[in-house]
Design an enzyme around this catalytic site. Structure first.
Site, PDB file in Angstrom:
ATOM      1  N   HIS A 178       0.805  -1.220   0.000  1.00 21.81           N
ATOM      2  CA  HIS A 178       0.000   0.000   0.000  1.00 21.81           C
ATOM      3  C   HIS A 178       0.839   1.272   0.000  1.00 21.81           C
ATOM      4  CE1 HIS A 178      -3.648   2.317   1.393  1.00 21.81           C
ATOM      5  NE2 HIS A 178      -4.127   1.533   0.448  1.00 21.81           N
ATOM      6  N   LYS A 189       3.004   4.515  -1.216  1.00 23.94           N
ATOM      7  CA  LYS A 189       2.961   5.495  -2.298  1.00 23.94           C
ATOM      8  C   LYS A 189       4.270   6.271  -2.196  1.00 23.94           C
ATOM      9  CE  LYS A 189      -1.645   4.958  -1.371  1.00 23.94           C
ATOM     10  NZ  LYS A 189      -2.008   3.970  -0.396  1.00 23.94           N
ATOM     11  N   ASP A 243      17.170   9.292  -7.206  1.00 16.46           N
ATOM     12  CA  ASP A 243      18.617   9.486  -7.062  1.00 16.46           C
ATOM     13  C   ASP A 243      19.106   9.360  -5.621  1.00 16.46           C
ATOM     14  OD1 ASP A 243      19.075   9.822  -9.789  1.00 16.46           O
ATOM     15  OD2 ASP A 243      18.720  11.986  -9.694  1.00 16.46           O
TER      16      ASP A 243
END
Length: 192
Positions: A132, A134, A139
């Site tokens: 779940h 996000k 870099d």
């Protein structure tokens, strides 16, 4: 799994403390249509405030030069998919982890197929819970998080927020968690 869960909780708490304690002077955004920034360099964008989190995320992805690690529950927004494909075409090393249940949807299936065709390695969770997160790590210097899934619904209908945190130390810690997930061949499997 317990070790990774404890690390995840520590990282979420770190994010909360960073965003709530380091920027006490931040005010509620008064301008619409642009992402907001704090004195600490943290940027954020709310979908329903016409601040376009997808544009802020696309900017992060477009500025990535070496590595792009993405752990995302849902990814169907065409502009974000294209930014990721463009990063791969520029020579950025891209890795994606996503949720198995979400990957059955038509839009997500199409996006994952494009990534596979571009040579981007993808893993899906293979455990009882959802993947779940996000999160994007660019870099190993910038992390993004929030409620914002990389989906058309998140852009157009939902109440969502994307937070961009330029912090090398945090980015390296989050990369360690991502690497643990990536190397876990029991709970995260490559898709063919």
């Amino acid at each position: 799994m317990k070790k990774r869960s404890a690390q995840g909780i520590t990282l979420v708490l770190s994010l909360f403390l960073l965003t709530s304690c380091t920027d006490l002077t931040a005010t509620i955004p008064t301008t619409l249509g642009t992402a907001q920034a704090s004195p600490a360099g943290i940027q954020y964008a709310f979908s329903q405030e016409n601040q376009h989190p997808e544009n802020l995320l696309n900017q992060v992805i477009q500025n990535t030069r070496k590595t792009l690690d993405i752990a995302i529950f849902s990814i169907t927004e065409k502009s974000i998919v294209q930014s990721i494909l463009d990063a791969k075409a520029r020579g950025v090393a891209v890795r994606i982890i996503t949720d198995e249940d979400q990957s059955d949807g038509k839009g997500q299936k199409a996006a994952l197929e494009k990534f596979k065709n571009a040579g981007i390695p993808i893993k899906m969770d293979h455990h009882s819970g959802y993947m779940h997160l996000k999160v994007t790590i660019a870099d190993q210097k910038i992390v993004t998080t929030g409620s914002f899934n990389y989906s058309a619904s998140a852009v157009r209908r939902n109440d969502e927020v994307l937070v961009v945190i330029p912090d090398d130390t945090m980015a390296k810690q989050w990369t360690n968690v991502f690497d643990d997930m990536w190397e876990d061949d029991k709970n995260f499997l490559f898709i063919n």
